[in-house]
Design an enzyme around this catalytic site. Structure first.
Site, PDB file in Angstrom:
ATOM      1  N   SER A 166       7.149  67.678  43.414  1.00 53.24           N
ATOM      2  CA  SER A 166       8.317  68.537  43.625  1.00 53.24           C
ATOM      3  C   SER A 166       9.507  67.905  42.920  1.00 53.24           C
ATOM      4  O   SER A 166       9.532  66.691  42.681  1.00 53.24           O
ATOM      5  CB  SER A 166       8.593  68.610  45.123  1.00 53.24           C
ATOM      6  OG  SER A 166       9.897  69.066  45.369  1.00 53.24           O
ATOM      7  N   TYR A 218       9.771  63.735  52.926  1.00 49.18           N
ATOM      8  CA  TYR A 218       9.154  64.567  51.879  1.00 49.18           C
ATOM      9  C   TYR A 218       9.370  63.936  50.504  1.00 49.18           C
ATOM     10  O   TYR A 218       8.425  63.781  49.728  1.00 49.18           O
ATOM     11  CB  TYR A 218       9.753  65.972  51.933  1.00 49.18           C
ATOM     12  CG  TYR A 218       9.159  66.947  50.946  1.00 49.18           C
ATOM     13  CD1 TYR A 218       7.827  67.332  51.035  1.00 49.18           C
ATOM     14  CD2 TYR A 218       9.927  67.496  49.923  1.00 49.18           C
ATOM     15  CE1 TYR A 218       7.276  68.237  50.130  1.00 49.18           C
ATOM     16  CE2 TYR A 218       9.393  68.408  49.023  1.00 49.18           C
ATOM     17  CZ  TYR A 218       8.073  68.774  49.125  1.00 49.18           C
ATOM     18  OH  TYR A 218       7.519  69.667  48.241  1.00 49.18           O
TER      19      TYR A 218
HETATM   20  N1  LIG Z   1       7.411  76.181  47.886  1.00 50.02           N
HETATM   21  C1  LIG Z   1       8.224  75.411  47.190  1.00 50.02           C
HETATM   22  O1  LIG Z   1       9.405  75.722  46.944  1.00 50.02           O
HETATM   23  C2  LIG Z   1       7.716  74.097  46.623  1.00 50.02           C
HETATM   24  C3  LIG Z   1       8.565  73.363  45.790  1.00 50.02           C
HETATM   25  C4  LIG Z   1       8.109  72.167  45.276  1.00 50.02           C
HETATM   26  C5  LIG Z   1       6.834  71.710  45.541  1.00 50.02           C
HETATM   27  N2  LIG Z   1       6.024  72.443  46.369  1.00 50.02           N
HETATM   28  C6  LIG Z   1       4.689  71.911  46.659  1.00 50.02           C
HETATM   29  O2  LIG Z   1       3.717  72.881  46.381  1.00 50.02           O
HETATM   30  C7  LIG Z   1       2.591  72.707  47.258  1.00 50.02           C
HETATM   31  C8  LIG Z   1       2.270  74.023  47.959  1.00 50.02           C
HETATM   32  O3  LIG Z   1       3.407  74.469  48.668  1.00 50.02           O
HETATM   33  P1  LIG Z   1       3.473  75.920  49.329  1.00 50.02           P
HETATM   34  O4  LIG Z   1       4.914  76.222  49.498  1.00 50.02           O
HETATM   35  O5  LIG Z   1       2.607  76.865  48.591  1.00 50.02           O
HETATM   36  O6  LIG Z   1       2.834  75.602  50.778  1.00 50.02           O
HETATM   37  P2  LIG Z   1       2.264  76.623  51.909  1.00 50.02           P
HETATM   38  O7  LIG Z   1       2.676  78.021  51.641  1.00 50.02           O
HETATM   39  O8  LIG Z   1       2.628  75.991  53.208  1.00 50.02           O
HETATM   40  O9  LIG Z   1       0.678  76.526  51.707  1.00 50.02           O
HETATM   41  C9  LIG Z   1       0.002  75.356  52.021  1.00 50.02           C
HETATM   42  C10 LIG Z   1      -1.489  75.586  51.888  1.00 50.02           C
HETATM   43  O10 LIG Z   1      -2.176  74.370  52.156  1.00 50.02           O
HETATM   44  C11 LIG Z   1      -3.090  74.538  53.258  1.00 50.02           C
HETATM   45  N3  LIG Z   1      -3.110  73.234  53.939  1.00 50.02           N
HETATM   46  C12 LIG Z   1      -2.062  72.563  54.484  1.00 50.02           C
HETATM   47  N4  LIG Z   1      -2.467  71.372  54.946  1.00 50.02           N
HETATM   48  C13 LIG Z   1      -3.789  71.275  54.687  1.00 50.02           C
HETATM   49  C14 LIG Z   1      -4.770  70.270  54.916  1.00 50.02           C
HETATM   50  N5  LIG Z   1      -4.455  69.108  55.508  1.00 50.02           N
HETATM   51  N6  LIG Z   1      -6.048  70.496  54.503  1.00 50.02           N
HETATM   52  C15 LIG Z   1      -6.385  71.664  53.888  1.00 50.02           C
HETATM   53  N7  LIG Z   1      -5.496  72.647  53.634  1.00 50.02           N
HETATM   54  C16 LIG Z   1      -4.215  72.459  54.042  1.00 50.02           C
HETATM   55  C17 LIG Z   1      -2.509  75.718  54.043  1.00 50.02           C
HETATM   56  O11 LIG Z   1      -3.484  76.414  54.801  1.00 50.02           O
HETATM   57  P3  LIG Z   1      -3.817  75.995  56.352  1.00 50.02           P
HETATM   58  O12 LIG Z   1      -2.496  75.856  57.038  1.00 50.02           O
HETATM   59  O13 LIG Z   1      -4.674  77.109  56.856  1.00 50.02           O
HETATM   60  O14 LIG Z   1      -4.542  74.702  56.265  1.00 50.02           O
HETATM   61  C18 LIG Z   1      -2.039  76.602  52.874  1.00 50.02           C
HETATM   62  O15 LIG Z   1      -3.122  77.259  52.281  1.00 50.02           O
HETATM   63  C19 LIG Z   1       2.980  71.569  48.211  1.00 50.02           C
HETATM   64  O16 LIG Z   1       2.463  70.344  47.752  1.00 50.02           O
HETATM   65  C20 LIG Z   1       4.494  71.555  48.136  1.00 50.02           C
HETATM   66  O17 LIG Z   1       5.042  70.304  48.453  1.00 50.02           O
HETATM   67  C21 LIG Z   1       6.429  73.624  46.918  1.00 50.02           C
END
Ligand SMILES: NC(=O)c1ccc[n+]([C@@H]2O[C@H](COP(=O)([O-])OP(=O)(O)OC[C@H]3O[C@@H](n4cnc5c(N)ncnc54)[C@H](OP(=O)(O)O)[C@@H]3O)[C@@H](O)[C@H]2O)c1
Length: 272
Positions: free
Chosen positions: A143, A156
């Site tokens: 990120s 984080y």
């Molecule tokens: N959204 C943003 O603005 C942003 C910005 C920078 C970086 N990121 C990074 O991008 C990545 C994805 O973010 P997102 O916003 O798409 O997150 P999200 O919408 O919360 O999705 C997370 C996914 O991971 C699964 N998950 C979580 N913990 C898990 C575990 N221990 N084992 C297996 N599956 C797991 C969740 O499903 P379940 O809950 O069913 O397990 C879900 O499918 C992350 O690394 C985040 O730090 C996001």
């Protein structure tokens, strides 16, 4: 005819039942790869599997928690059993938190590091032998918060910075084995409804929907991740704020600190 650049490849995306992970899995499938999707909630995972199967049917789902040693192993073993080899591992699992360090329940650090670091290390260690055999790729989803420490996000930011150390170590260790290691710094991106974060007391809270001109779509992020894999690039920085931060931070960290200090409220509002 459109060229599919990952035809014949097998990819795993951790945490791909929704959000950015699901968008990455869909883009990999569009490029012709067989894809293994993953998440802990079986119902959500099955829905994602069905949706991605509208692209093609070489899609498999493994429901497990990759932050555990057994979960990481299971994901890789099942992918190898189903498709016979492994070319790409995208370490996407990651959760965020909110709260000033002084107010944090120390358990918040444990939760964040279990998810963001153990949830990356477990599948990565299990995947290395298979990826050596195909001279494949490991990509870490970091990120902009992994470029410098930001207020309200200490656990984080430190977990995302640790991914850089992981990537650096692996690039040297696996250089002779031909494994590509990529690190993608994702900017402020749209959230799926119901996305949760961890509050200062350690409880889970649902994030508000996001808006604003700097917001990136999940699909745009996914295309950049897949380009990183196809071109075997090391670092990809996404979004204008991310690109500016990565340029200015090494040259003048004091200037960046001053800017953040004087825009704290705006910054906090955007992240809540
Ligand atoms: N959204 C943003 O603005 C942003 C910005 C920078 C970086 N990121 C990074 O991008 C990545 C994805 O973010 P997102 O916003 O798409 O997150 P999200 O919408 O919360 O999705 C997370 C996914 O991971 C699964 N998950 C979580 N913990 C898990 C575990 N221990 N084992 C297996 N599956 C797991 C969740 O499903 P379940 O809950 O069913 O397990 C879900 O499918 C992350 O690394 C985040 O730090 C996001």
């Amino acid at each position: 005819m459109k060229i599919r650049q990952l035809e014949g490849k097998v990819a795993i995306v951790t945490g791909s039942s929704r959000g950015i992970g699901k968008a990455i899995a869909m883009e990999l499938a569009r490029q012709g790869a067989s894809v293994v999707v993953n998440g802990r909630n079986q119902e959500r995972l099955s829905l994602a599997e069905e949706e991605i199967k509208t692209i093609h049917d070489r899609i498999s789902a493994v429901c497990c928690d990759v932050s555990t040693t057994d979960g990481g192993k299971l994901l890789i073993t099942e992918a190898l059993r189903r498709f016979g080899k492994l070319d790409i591992l995208v370490n996407n699992v990651g959760i965020s938190m909110r709260g000033n360090m002084a107010d944090l329940n120390p358990e918040v650090f444990k939760l964040i590091f279990e998810s963001n670091i153990s949830g990356t290390a477990s599948p990565t260690i299990a995947a290395i032998p298979g990826l050596r055999a195909t001279r494949g790729s490991i990509v870490f989803i970091s990120s902009v918060a992994g470029i410098r420490g930001l207020p309200n996000l200490s656990a984080y930011c430190s977990s995302k910075m640790a991914l850089k150390a992981l990537a650096e170590s692996l690039r040297i260790e696996e250089a002779g084995n031909g494994i590509h290691i990529g690190l993608v710094y994702v900017g402020y991106t749209e959230n799926d409804p119901g996305k949760e974060t961890i509050a200062a007391d350690g409880s889970k809270v649902v994030l508000q929907p996001r808006s604003g001109s700097i917001l990136q779509t999940k699909e745009r992020v996914a295309r950049a991740v897949v380009r990183n894999i196809i071109r075997r690039k090391y670092i990809t920085v996404l979004s204008l704020p991310g690109k500016l931060l990565s340029l200015v931070q090494p040259l003048s960290p004091r200037l960046v600190e001053w800017l953040i200090l004087h825009h704290q409220e705006q910054f906090r509002r955007r992240n809540n």
